[in-house]
Every structure is written in structure tokens, then in C-alpha cells.
Motif scaffolding. Structure first.
Motif, mmCIF file in Angstrom:
data_model
loop_
_atom_site.group_PDB
_atom_site.id
_atom_site.type_symbol
_atom_site.label_atom_id
_atom_site.label_comp_id
_atom_site.label_asym_id
_atom_site.label_seq_id
_atom_site.Cartn_x
_atom_site.Cartn_y
_atom_site.Cartn_z
ATOM 1 N N GLY A 1 18.659 52.968 33.526
ATOM 2 C CA GLY A 1 18.687 53.491 33.627
ATOM 3 C C GLY A 1 19.851 54.530 34.648
ATOM 4 O O GLY A 1 19.861 55.959 35.009
ATOM 5 N N ALA A 2 20.206 53.784 35.550
ATOM 6 C CA ALA A 2 21.526 54.647 35.908
ATOM 7 C C ALA A 2 22.708 54.257 34.315
ATOM 8 O O ALA A 2 22.989 53.985 34.003
ATOM 9 C CB ALA A 2 22.162 53.054 37.121
ATOM 10 N N ASP A 3 23.850 55.815 34.833
ATOM 11 C CA ASP A 3 24.435 56.152 34.368
ATOM 12 C C ASP A 3 26.073 55.393 34.476
ATOM 13 O O ASP A 3 26.778 54.864 34.166
ATOM 14 C CB ASP A 3 25.011 57.410 34.511
ATOM 15 N N ALA A 4 26.264 54.822 36.166
ATOM 16 C CA ALA A 4 27.101 54.163 37.071
ATOM 17 C C ALA A 4 26.610 52.964 38.604
ATOM 18 O O ALA A 4 25.791 53.756 38.602
ATOM 19 C CB ALA A 4 27.765 54.453 36.598
ATOM 20 N N CYS A 5 27.335 52.458 38.755
ATOM 21 C CA CYS A 5 26.826 51.955 39.949
ATOM 22 C C CYS A 5 27.852 51.964 40.915
ATOM 23 O O CYS A 5 29.401 52.537 40.531
ATOM 24 C CB CYS A 5 27.044 50.929 39.838
ATOM 25 N N LEU A 6 27.359 52.020 41.979
ATOM 26 C CA LEU A 6 28.548 52.147 43.521
ATOM 27 C C LEU A 6 28.595 51.024 44.005
ATOM 28 O O LEU A 6 27.425 50.318 44.271
ATOM 29 C CB LEU A 6 28.002 53.624 44.429
ATOM 30 N N LEU A 7 30.048 50.020 43.804
ATOM 31 C CA LEU A 7 29.989 48.995 44.779
ATOM 32 C C LEU A 7 30.476 49.499 46.262
ATOM 33 O O LEU A 7 30.962 50.297 46.733
ATOM 34 C CB LEU A 7 31.539 48.369 44.233
ATOM 35 N N GLY A 8 29.854 48.588 46.736
ATOM 36 C CA GLY A 8 30.242 48.338 48.204
ATOM 37 C C GLY A 8 30.659 47.725 49.259
ATOM 38 O O GLY A 8 32.382 47.251 49.204
ATOM 39 N N ARG A 9 29.741 46.353 49.601
ATOM 40 C CA ARG A 9 30.133 44.839 50.308
ATOM 41 C C ARG A 9 31.496 44.074 48.686
ATOM 42 O O ARG A 9 32.115 43.594 49.266
ATOM 43 C CB ARG A 9 29.674 44.319 50.671
ATOM 44 N N ALA A 10 30.939 44.757 48.140
ATOM 45 C CA ALA A 10 31.714 43.980 46.952
ATOM 46 C C ALA A 10 32.799 44.272 46.806
ATOM 47 O O ALA A 10 34.059 43.310 46.224
ATOM 48 C CB ALA A 10 30.660 44.201 45.568
ATOM 49 N N TRP A 11 33.462 45.116 46.876
ATOM 50 C CA TRP A 11 34.961 45.317 46.745
ATOM 51 C C TRP A 11 35.325 45.533 48.600
ATOM 52 O O TRP A 11 36.754 44.811 48.703
ATOM 53 C CB TRP A 11 35.012 46.733 47.066
ATOM 54 N N ALA A 12 34.259 45.904 49.867
ATOM 55 C CA ALA A 12 35.143 45.744 50.541
ATOM 56 C C ALA A 12 35.782 44.129 51.152
ATOM 57 O O ALA A 12 36.471 43.610 52.308
ATOM 58 C CB ALA A 12 34.142 46.069 52.149
ATOM 59 N N TYR A 13 34.547 43.120 50.839
ATOM 60 C CA TYR A 13 35.000 41.369 51.256
ATOM 61 C C TYR A 13 36.472 41.743 50.731
ATOM 62 O O TYR A 13 36.843 40.415 51.752
ATOM 63 C CB TYR A 13 33.463 40.239 49.960
ATOM 64 N N PRO A 14 36.784 41.434 49.276
ATOM 65 C CA PRO A 14 37.644 40.853 48.664
ATOM 66 C C PRO A 14 39.343 41.671 49.805
ATOM 67 O O PRO A 14 40.110 41.261 49.906
ATOM 68 C CB PRO A 14 37.816 41.472 47.638
ATOM 69 N N LEU A 15 38.628 43.419 49.792
ATOM 70 C CA LEU A 15 39.634 44.068 50.526
ATOM 71 C C LEU A 15 40.190 42.947 51.219
ATOM 72 O O LEU A 15 41.111 42.884 52.590
ATOM 73 C CB LEU A 15 39.274 45.244 51.201
ATOM 74 N N ALA A 16 39.290 42.188 53.189
ATOM 75 C CA ALA A 16 38.835 41.789 53.583
ATOM 76 C C ALA A 16 39.531 40.717 54.010
ATOM 77 O O ALA A 16 41.094 39.932 54.396
ATOM 78 C CB ALA A 16 37.475 41.926 54.969
ATOM 79 N N ALA A 17 39.750 40.045 52.535
ATOM 80 C CA ALA A 17 40.083 38.608 52.418
ATOM 81 C C ALA A 17 41.599 38.432 51.897
ATOM 82 O O ALA A 17 42.474 37.760 52.141
ATOM 83 C CB ALA A 17 39.248 37.835 51.599
ATOM 84 N N GLY A 18 41.517 39.559 51.365
ATOM 85 C CA GLY A 18 43.207 39.610 50.522
ATOM 86 C C GLY A 18 44.002 40.954 49.742
ATOM 87 O O GLY A 18 45.382 41.560 49.315
ATOM 88 N N GLY A 19 43.467 42.324 50.955
ATOM 89 C CA GLY A 19 43.754 43.674 49.886
ATOM 90 C C GLY A 19 43.658 43.623 48.923
ATOM 91 O O GLY A 19 42.725 43.297 48.440
ATOM 92 N N GLU A 20 44.887 44.327 48.705
ATOM 93 C CA GLU A 20 44.753 45.488 47.248
ATOM 94 C C GLU A 20 44.807 44.336 45.984
ATOM 95 O O GLU A 20 44.050 43.943 45.155
ATOM 96 C CB GLU A 20 46.189 45.588 46.917
ATOM 97 N N GLN A 21 45.363 43.327 46.086
ATOM 98 C CA GLN A 21 45.720 42.333 45.244
ATOM 99 C C GLN A 21 43.841 41.656 45.087
ATOM 100 O O GLN A 21 43.761 40.949 43.942
ATOM 101 C CB GLN A 21 46.599 41.243 44.841
ATOM 102 N N ALA A 22 43.330 40.833 46.111
ATOM 103 C CA ALA A 22 42.196 41.113 46.376
ATOM 104 C C ALA A 22 40.453 41.539 45.447
ATOM 105 O O ALA A 22 40.270 40.519 44.089
ATOM 106 C CB ALA A 22 41.401 40.203 47.472
ATOM 107 N N VAL A 23 40.695 43.176 46.039
ATOM 108 C CA VAL A 23 39.790 44.201 45.261
ATOM 109 C C VAL A 23 40.336 44.106 43.776
ATOM 110 O O VAL A 23 39.476 44.500 43.072
ATOM 111 C CB VAL A 23 40.252 45.707 46.362
ATOM 112 N N ALA A 24 41.390 44.073 43.167
ATOM 113 C CA ALA A 24 42.161 44.518 41.837
ATOM 114 C C ALA A 24 41.957 42.888 41.054
ATOM 115 O O ALA A 24 41.273 43.212 39.845
ATOM 116 C CB ALA A 24 43.549 44.518 41.789
ATOM 117 N N LYS A 25 41.478 41.829 41.532
ATOM 118 C CA LYS A 25 41.375 40.766 40.982
ATOM 119 C C LYS A 25 39.432 40.513 40.862
ATOM 120 O O LYS A 25 38.827 40.593 39.621
ATOM 121 C CB LYS A 25 41.786 39.957 41.516
ATOM 122 N N MET A 26 38.867 41.237 41.544
ATOM 123 C CA MET A 26 37.778 41.314 42.104
ATOM 124 C C MET A 26 37.162 41.992 40.650
ATOM 125 O O MET A 26 36.226 41.806 40.461
ATOM 126 C CB MET A 26 37.288 41.936 43.232
#
Length: 383
Positions: free
Chosen positions: A325-350
Motif C-alpha cells: 500500500g505504500a505510494d513510494a519508498c524513502l531510501l536511507g542507508r541504501a544511498w548513504a553506503y554507496p555515497l561513502a564508497a564512491g560518491g555521486e557515481q556510486a549513488v547513481a549506479k545504485m
């Protein structure tokens, strides 16, 4: 190893970040029961595989608060993100814009709303914590509006901070003193990529949105004590009217976990809500967000959009939440891990990986449009 899952990015983030920042990002409160439930309860939902369906055309687009989203998700607010990568909030906002989804800037982000708006292609959503200085809060809302931020995400589940024991063990919440300072310095110099990228080239390290209002702006030392000194614990549902007088756009309440609070949110006239237990970082032992979701969706009954965060680690998880029933999700750690691992490019890949996973899940469940996802996509357990 090539990163192809959020878990891969988590391992990479652990290697790159000093322990105090990784444990802050990764940890929960108390015994971390709710943190574990968020993931376990999500993964326990069995998707119903269907075959011989025409899935040649799939739609992942949704509309929320007058915005068209390429995917039914947004990057949720995370404090200290600018300590995970150089000007981290800006990098994440750019990646979100490339993917066609919103980025929500935290009140306690390192980058200010003006910086993110200036550097990213589109203005962010803005996450509001109410601090004690209401005069400054009024000025802050004016700044956010002037930047063109389209949505205000008012987070209400942090009147006090949950006890985060990992932060004590890591040195994040250690008492100030020579040994604490030396420990933090050692963590920095033994993580050279982070030291160069963030510590030396990512300054200033302050909470850009509230730097003029909060004297002890670093937030280091005891995070719980910092919250107690600066956040306003007197906030009630009556304060929605105060915010509404100063903000003309959509107001989304984040931190709803109980159906009675969902009723109160609707009565207060908000425009949306987020079912959330703060990523398991506040009251430990409460239900997983995905477990609380169905009862809240039933109470809301389509009156306003319902979003959810907590435990979303894949495109399959996004479809599971939509099915409940959710209309959408908010990501949290799922974007922060790639940010820490590789910045913008890693977030975009995720985000690209999540899109691909979502489409595969849709194809194999026979769902051609995320807006039509329902409980028929889940295996119904027999009592």
C-alpha cells in the motif's frame, strides 16, 4: 570486487570510512532489534511469481506532490552525509536528479540548502527538525522556500535521541578530552582516502542549515546531549498549524508508526506521511516499518500519500512495500553506503541497479505498472 548490491556498498563504506562515521551510519539504538527487524520482516514477504503475462512494457513512474518521479522512491534525509564524502549532500542530490527522483536534505546535513540548490540540477525536498529557536525556524523556512524546495518533510520522532551504543564504542559519543581527540585523529590518518577527500578537501564541517542558530554546531560528543540542547521537545500536533502559516507547499510528516498517529496527522491537515521508525535508531523493540505499514494504509484510506522507509535494500523491497500500500519508498542507508564508497557515481549506479531490480521483480510478478501494485503480488499466508 564490483559492487552490485547495497550489501556490497556497505562493505566498501566500512573499509573507507573511519569507524566513528561508519558505525554512526550503520548502527541503531539499544540492542538494535528494530534495525534487524526492518530488514528481516521485509525479506520475509514472499513475492508471488506469475508466468505467461505480457510484460513487454513496464511503467515505473509515479506522481507525488505534483512531481513526476521516474521511480517510486526518493533519497531520504540523512544527517552528517557530508562527512561520508566530500560535500556529500550535493553529490547525492546530483545522482538523484540524474535518476529522476527527489533528494531530501536533512536539517543536520553538512551542506546548506542554498549550496545544494545552487549545485544540483533541481531543488531538494527539505527535512525539518524543530529546534528551540522559533525565530530562527521561521527564517529557515523562508530560506527553504526561497530556494524553491517543493516539499517539507517534517520529522517528528526525535524529541530525544535513542541511545546508540555503537557511537559510544566507536568514539563518536565519547566524552571530550585528549584521548578522545587522539582516537579520532588516529581513525582519520588510518583512512587516507577519506582523510584527503573529506577531512582536508570537504570543509567546512558544520551543519550548514543551522550554523547560525546552534552554538555547538559540530554535533560531536554526545549526540543525545546535542539533541537535548538544541531540538524542541515541546512540539505537538498543534505546531502543524504554526508550520503551515510559514510554509505554503506540501507538508509530509515523517515518523508515523502507530495508526492513532496517522489519524492525528490527517486531522492536522498534512499532505502526506512517512511510515518510519527512524531506521531503527530511536525506540528499539518497535515493529518494522513494513509491518506497521498495512494498518496505517488502512487508516489513511487514500486520503493522502503514504511513503515508507526502513529496510529497503533492493528493487524487490520497493515492490514489496508498494504491494502493501505504500505510494513510494524513502531510501536511507541504501544511498548513504554507496555515497561513502564512491560518491555521486556510486549513488547513481545504485539507483540504476534498483531500477533494474524493480523491473525484473515487476516482470516476474506480472505487474506492468507500479501504480497498480497491490497485495495480489504477495503470497498470502494461510492461518
Amino acid at each position: 570486487m564490483v559492487a552490485v548490491t547495497v550489501s556490497d556498498y556497505r562493505r566498501a563504506a566500512r573499509r573507507r570510512l573511519p569507524p566513528l562515521f561508519f558505525e554512526y551510519l550503520d548502527g541503531g539504538s539499544y540492542s538494535e532489534l528494530t534495525l534487524a527487524r526492518n530488514v528481516a520482516d521485509m525479506q520475509a514477504l514472499a513475492l508471488r511469481q506469475r508466468v505467461m503475462c505480457d510484460v513487454s512494457e513496464l511503467s515505473t513512474e509515479v506522481e507525488l506532490f505534483g512531481q513526476k518521479l521516474a521511480l517510486p522512491l526518493a533519497l531520504g534525509p540523512i544527517g552528517f552525509a557530508g562527512m561520508f564524502a566530500r560535500r556529500g549532500e550535493v553529490q547525492a542530490a546530483k545522482a538523484a536528479a540524474r535518476a529522476g527522483v527527489p533528494f531530501c536534505l536533512s536539517t543536520v546535513g553538512i551542506c546548506s540548502v542554498e549550496e545544494v540548490t545552487r549545485e544540483a540540477p533541481v531543488p531538494p525536498w527539505y527535512q525539518l527538525y524543530m529546534i528551540r529557536d522559533r525565530g530562527y525556524m521561521e527564517q529557515l523556512l523562508q530560506r527553504v522556500a526561497a530556494c524553491g524546495c517543493p516539499v517539507l518533510v517534517f520529522t517528528v520522532d526525535l524529541p530525544v535521541a535513542g541511545a546508540r551504543y555503537r557511537d559510544v564504542h566507536s568514539g563518536m559519543s565519547s566524552a571530550p578530552g585528549l584521548m578522545t581527540s587522539l582516537r579520532r585523529v588516529w581513525q582519520g590518518v588510518t583512512h587516507l582516502r577519506w582523510l584527503w577527500d573529506v577531512q582536508l578537501n570537504g570543509r567546512p564541517h558544520v551543519f550548514g542549515n543551522i550554523v547560525d542558530a546552534v552554538p555547538d554546531n559540530s554535533g560531536f560528543g554526545s549526540f543525545a546531549g546535542w539533541v537535548q540542547r538544541n531540538f524542541d521537545p515541546t512540539v505537538t500536533w498543534d505546531d502543524i498549524a504554526w508550520v503551515r502559516e510559514r510554509w505554503k507547499g506540501p507538508i509530509v510528516i515523517k515518523g508515523i508508526l502507530d495508526p492513532e498517529d496517522a489519524r492525528s496527522a490527517i486531522a492536522a491537515g498534512v499532505d502526506g506521511l512517512v511510515v518510519s521508525n527512524h531506521g531503527g535508531r530511536q525506540l528499539d523493540g518497535v515493529p518494522a516499518s513494513v509491518t506497521a505499514l498495512p494498518d496505517i494504509v488502512e487508516i489513511v484510506d487514500g486520503k493522502i500519500p503514504v511513503l515508507m522507509d526502513g529496510g529497503v535494500r533492493s528493487g524487490l523491497d520497493v515492490l514489496r512495500a508498494l504491494a502493501l500500500g505504500a505510494d513510494a519508498c524513502l531510501l536511507g542507508r541504501a544511498w548513504a553506503y554507496p555515497l561513502a564508497a564512491g560518491g555521486e557515481q556510486a549513488v547513481a549506479k545504485m539507483l540504476s541497479l534498483l531500477r533494474a531490480e524493480l523491473k525484473v521483480a515487476m516482470s516476474l510478478t506480472g505487474c506492468t505498472d507500479v501504480r497498480k501494485a497491490g497485495r495480489e503480488l504477495l503470497v498470502q499466508r494461510k492461518l
